[in-house]
Write a protein that holds these residues in place. Structure first.
Motif, PDB file in Angstrom:
ATOM      1  N   GLY A 158      -3.561   5.176  -2.017  1.00 49.46           N
ATOM      2  CA  GLY A 158      -4.554   5.979  -1.310  1.00 49.46           C
ATOM      3  C   GLY A 158      -4.113   7.427  -1.271  1.00 49.46           C
ATOM      4  O   GLY A 158      -2.913   7.716  -1.203  1.00 49.46           O
ATOM      5  N   LEU A 195      -7.187   5.401   6.006  1.00 45.80           N
ATOM      6  CA  LEU A 195      -6.649   4.631   4.884  1.00 45.80           C
ATOM      7  C   LEU A 195      -5.665   3.581   5.371  1.00 45.80           C
ATOM      8  O   LEU A 195      -5.649   2.446   4.872  1.00 45.80           O
ATOM      9  CB  LEU A 195      -5.948   5.574   3.894  1.00 45.80           C
ATOM     10  N   GLN A 207      -5.054  -5.605   3.662  1.00 43.87           N
ATOM     11  CA  GLN A 207      -5.078  -5.928   2.233  1.00 43.87           C
ATOM     12  C   GLN A 207      -3.695  -5.966   1.603  1.00 43.87           C
ATOM     13  O   GLN A 207      -3.562  -6.332   0.435  1.00 43.87           O
ATOM     14  CB  GLN A 207      -5.923  -4.894   1.472  1.00 43.87           C
ATOM     15  N   VAL A 208      -2.665  -5.571   2.359  1.00 47.30           N
ATOM     16  CA  VAL A 208      -1.315  -5.473   1.789  1.00 47.30           C
ATOM     17  C   VAL A 208      -0.296  -6.109   2.739  1.00 47.30           C
ATOM     18  O   VAL A 208      -0.597  -6.377   3.905  1.00 47.30           O
ATOM     19  CB  VAL A 208      -0.945  -4.002   1.514  1.00 47.30           C
ATOM     20  N   LEU A 223      -1.237  -0.684  -4.142  1.00 43.40           N
ATOM     21  CA  LEU A 223      -2.550  -0.070  -3.945  1.00 43.40           C
ATOM     22  C   LEU A 223      -2.309   1.350  -3.458  1.00 43.40           C
ATOM     23  O   LEU A 223      -1.490   1.562  -2.549  1.00 43.40           O
ATOM     24  CB  LEU A 223      -3.371  -0.843  -2.918  1.00 43.40           C
ATOM     25  N   GLY A 272       0.825  -1.200   0.000  1.00 42.79           N
ATOM     26  CA  GLY A 272       0.000   0.000   0.000  1.00 42.79           C
ATOM     27  C   GLY A 272       0.862   1.253   0.000  1.00 42.79           C
ATOM     28  O   GLY A 272       1.919   1.292   0.625  1.00 42.79           O
ATOM     29  N   LEU A 327       3.388  -1.105   3.984  1.00 42.77           N
ATOM     30  CA  LEU A 327       2.882   0.219   3.646  1.00 42.77           C
ATOM     31  C   LEU A 327       4.030   1.203   3.447  1.00 42.77           C
ATOM     32  O   LEU A 327       5.000   1.197   4.208  1.00 42.77           O
ATOM     33  CB  LEU A 327       1.969   0.753   4.750  1.00 42.77           C
ATOM     34  N   ARG A 355      -7.588   0.691   6.845  1.00 44.93           N
ATOM     35  CA  ARG A 355      -8.283  -0.073   5.796  1.00 44.93           C
ATOM     36  C   ARG A 355      -7.300  -0.922   4.997  1.00 44.93           C
ATOM     37  O   ARG A 355      -7.566  -2.084   4.672  1.00 44.93           O
ATOM     38  CB  ARG A 355      -9.015   0.902   4.878  1.00 44.93           C
ATOM     39  N   MET A 356      -6.157  -0.348   4.656  1.00 43.66           N
ATOM     40  CA  MET A 356      -5.186  -1.052   3.812  1.00 43.66           C
ATOM     41  C   MET A 356      -4.418  -2.135   4.564  1.00 43.66           C
ATOM     42  O   MET A 356      -3.928  -3.084   3.950  1.00 43.66           O
ATOM     43  CB  MET A 356      -4.176  -0.063   3.228  1.00 43.66           C
TER      44      MET A 356
END
Length: 392
Positions: free
Chosen positions: A96, A108, A115-116, A94, A64, A119, A111-112
């Protein structure tokens, strides 16, 4: 229809488990078998399913990236280098956009984080404890940001920063050599870490050279903020005009150029302007912008390597340098007010003002000339406009 791993296994004469281990590089498969499976997979144009692989490894294969302003061209170059490096390792991204809002950035991040696999926080506006707390969930790389306190040894955190000191030192010396002794700096958001570094560098070098420094704050580092700040500077009849303005970034500098042009102030004849980042496409600024190159692509590449190797080096920096173009020139003596507007009917211009733009020399007279080596008189006619371009 896409080739499946079962088809690869059947064609190679091995089990699905062996084919999977061979494709993932497992040392449990002998080299001859691995080479046979790889050759079959290539022949069948097989692409591993990222979803299926994530179910086995627990990894998503994605990183992310949270940016403060996706419209800023600096982050276009940063993202290009980041994606290129990660893509070479079969890692996707991804993206943001926090829109310069620390609360939105934290949302963000939350949320991320599911999913990743890691970061990258670019120019993060979040508090230090929020960033450190997030490292308990996944590795984090801070780009263009450094925590105030020592990073805990348990935190999976790397920091890649821009060293603004060389660039800003060179910029102030450049202006000083041109005779500038009244400099204004238009700053970025109050929570910007890089803004603090820039102010620190400017305060130090201006103090060394004996140059007064005025700092004008903004909430967002964009075109509108630069334009509005410049309009305030030009309307300050008490302090007098600076002879040079340094901007937080190139977007702010574009606003400075626009406001100066609208006020009839020639750049660089009457006012010199310096940006930061060297992020503008050729031809977007007129005159061409003198700026500080922050090496966005280098920063993106370093951030990518740091997130690929979270256990490696935990800190690195990018050096800045001054790029001199057409928006800086010799200083004129500052005045106690902006360039005056049209005189009222029947009135006379003050003794020290320049003739209005539409005035012509008397019949038989010659236009005034400057003394050898002196700066040209300021133009009250706006320079030709900047080529249209998108600004945030």
């Amino acid at each position: 229809m896409a080739t499946t791993i079962r088809q690869v296994a059947a064609a190679a004469g091995v089990s699905v488990a062996t084919a999977s281990r061979a494709l993932s590089g497992s040392t449990a498969v002998i080299d001859a078998t691995r080479q046979r499976v790889l050759a079959v997979a290539q022949g069948l144009d097989y692409t591993p399913s990222r979803l299926a692989r994530s179910l086995v490894t627990g990894l998503t294969g994605n990183v992310g990236v949270i940016l403060p302003d996706i419209t800023n061209p600096f982050y276009t170059s940063f993202l290009a280098a980041l994606e290129s490096t990660l893509g070479a390792h079969d890692v996707g991204i991804l993206i943001g956009d926090s829109q310069e809002d620390s609360d939105r950035e934290y949302t963000l991040l939350q949320r991320m984080s599911t999913q990743v696999d890691g970061l990258v926080l670019a120019s993060s506006r979040m508090a230090d404890d929020q960033i450190v707390g997030a490292t308990s969930k996944l590795p984090i790389v801070l780009a263009n940001r450094m925590l105030r306190d020592t990073v805990p040894a348990t935190a999976r955190l790397s920091q890649v920063v821009i060293d603004v000191d060389p660039g800003y030192t060179a910029a102030v010396h450049h202006l000083h050599e041109l005779g500038h002794h009244r400099i204004t700096y238009i700053d970025g958001p109050p929570r910007s870490w890089s803004g603090l570094q820039k102010r620190t560098a400017l305060n130090r070098v201006c103090a060394e050279l004996g140059i007064p420094l005025t700092v004008v704050g903004t909430e967002r580092p964009d075109f509108g903020a630069g334009r509005d700040a410049t309009e305030r500077i030009l309307s300050d009849t008490e302090s007098g005009l600076p002879t040079a303005i340094l901007a937080f970034n190139d977007q702010v500098a574009l606003g400075v150029l626009a406001a100066s042009r609208a006020a009839g102030i020639d750049v660089p004849g009457r006012l010199s302007v310096v940006g930061c980042d060297d992020s503008l496409p050729d031809g977007l600024a007129w005159p061409a912008l003198t700026t500080i190159d922050s090496s966005a692509r280098t920063l993106g590449g370093l951030a990518a390597h740091a997130i690929l190797d979270p256990g490696g080096e935990r800190g690195s920096s990018v050096q800045t340098r001054l790029v001199v173009r057409g928006s800086t020139g010799p200083a004129r003596q500052s005045v106690a007010r902006p360039i005056p507007g049209p005189a009222a009917p029947g009135s006379s211009p003050p003794p020290d003002s320049s003739p209005p733009p539409d005035s012509s020399p008397a019949p038989g007279s010659s236009p005034p000339s400057s003394a050898p080596g002196s700066p040209a008189s300021p133009s009250l006619i706006a320079p030709r406009p900047t080529r249209a371009g998108k600004v945030p």
